[in-house]
Write an enzyme that holds these catalytic residues in place. Structure first.
Site, PDB file in Angstrom:
ATOM      1  N   HIS A 178      35.847  47.307  41.621  1.00  0.00           N
ATOM      2  CA  HIS A 178      36.591  48.382  42.282  1.00  0.00           C
ATOM      3  C   HIS A 178      36.307  49.712  41.577  1.00  0.00           C
ATOM      4  CE1 HIS A 178      39.413  50.050  45.058  1.00  0.00           C
ATOM      5  NE2 HIS A 178      40.247  50.456  44.114  1.00  0.00           N
ATOM      6  N   GLU A 220      41.481  41.083  45.275  1.00  0.00           N
ATOM      7  CA  GLU A 220      41.740  42.349  44.587  1.00  0.00           C
ATOM      8  C   GLU A 220      42.256  42.122  43.165  1.00  0.00           C
ATOM      9  OE1 GLU A 220      44.310  44.166  47.603  1.00  0.00           O
ATOM     10  OE2 GLU A 220      42.605  45.393  48.209  1.00  0.00           O
ATOM     11  N   ARG A 261      38.473  48.350  51.360  1.00  0.00           N
ATOM     12  CA  ARG A 261      39.380  47.344  50.826  1.00  0.00           C
ATOM     13  C   ARG A 261      38.775  45.945  50.958  1.00  0.00           C
ATOM     14  NH1 ARG A 261      41.808  50.734  48.225  1.00  0.00           N
ATOM     15  NH2 ARG A 261      43.973  51.349  48.538  1.00  0.00           N
TER      16      ARG A 261
END
Length: 326
Positions: free
Chosen positions: A291, A266, A237
């Site tokens: 990602h 993110e 993460r």
């Protein structure tokens, strides 16, 4: 009239054919949304029996309004974007897909690490400038054999990384307070404390879940401890790494380079993201993928089938294979 309503909170797949192939035979209607922030889920999916969740954040306030919902079924492994405790409090089950991308994330992490240890992008830029010399990478390159690869976390993906790195000759060390020294030894890995890992590793590979304990586990203090020639890889993460501290470390030469599969903000969970939100995107020694570490044709299909099968089991009153508990 559909017997069940299954909402997909958000998705970046081309369609929902896989989900429908699993769920429509039991009388479920599959309804796709694009609510990746999660802010309007309670209103848009008010009559949901199950929600399949990709990037949307589904926390206590939203869960309290989902009166008919029996489950939140995550497409991925991590459950940091759903309040698991609150879900169970409101009578819901939470599931995930724990095993689908163990090879892909390991391979992506290793690929990034080897690329930066050999300084291949730096060489590529130099040759395009007309520089044709072994010193053109602008930094030191060390032999893999006897270099130290440090893993923060030693779960299934990290274990896979360790297995695949053996033939390269790296010494592999790991910090994980929940895994025994003896277990690591069976994988040829030496257990160390976190500070020792930062001080000695030639490559620091973040491979832990995101929890309050691992928030900014790589921070300014870590970069002060790391070697100037060290490489940082994070295919976990984004929030496990303090991006402001990383930017300063890369600009000031405290470490050599970094490879990230997600920045701290993110982008997939934001509506209006642009690269100028994070100065790491301006640096020539920081390489960021969208990602995508988990991606392969096989892993995407597997993830979707498993998430849908978990939803199917719950709707039929069966126990799902991949239930997550608070």
């Amino acid at each position: 009239m559909a017997k069940y309503k299954v909402y997909v909170s958000d998705y970046d797949y081309p369609n929902l054919d896989i989900e429908r192939s699993v769920l429509e035979p039991i009388g479920a209607e599959v309804i796709g949304l694009q609510c990746k922030t999660g802010e309007d889920i309670a209103e848009l999916a008010a009559d949901a029996d199950v929600i399949l969740q990709q990037y949307a954040k589904i926390f206590r306030e939203t869960l309290s309004k989902l009166k008919n919902c029996k489950a939140i079924c995550r497409y991925g492994t991590g459950v940091d974007i759903v309040d698991v405790e609150a879900a169970y409090e409101f009578g819901m089950i939470v599931t995930n897909v724990p095993d689908y991308c163990i090879d892909e994330v390991a391979d992506h992490s290793i690929s990034m690490g080897l690329m930066l240890l050999r300084r291949i992008p730096m060489y590529a830029r130099a040759t395009k400038r007309g520089e044709w010399h072994w010193s053109a990478s602008g930094g030191k390159i060390f032999r893999f054999r006897s270099s130290i690869w440090g893993l923060i976390g030693f779960g299934r993906i990290a274990q896979n990384i360790a297995r695949k790195l053996v033939d390269f000759g790296f010494e592999i060390i790991s910090y994980d307070p929940y895994v025994s020294r003896s277990f690591m030894n069976t994988h040829g890995v030496r257990k160390v404390e976190l500070d020792e890992l930062f001080e000695t590793a030639d490559l620091v590979d973040v491979m832990c879940p995101y929890t309050p304990e691992t928030h900014h586990i790589v921070d300014g203090k870590a970069f002060e401890l790391m070697k100037e020639t060290a490489v940082l890889i994070n295919c976990s993460r984004g929030k496990c790494v303090d991006n402001k501290a990383l930017y300063q470390a890369l600009v000031e030469g405290k470490i050599a380079s970094a490879g990230l599969d997600d920045p701290e903000e993110e982008p997939a969970k934001l509506n209006n993201w642009t690269p100028d939100m994070n100065p790491l995107f301006t640096l020539d020694n920081c390489f960021i993928t969208p990602h995508s570490a988990y991606v392969s044709v096989q892993s995407l299909d597997e993830c979707r089938y498993v998430a849908a099968e978990n939803a199917r089991a719950i709707l039929l009153g069966e126990r799902p294979l991949d239930q997550v508990f608070p």
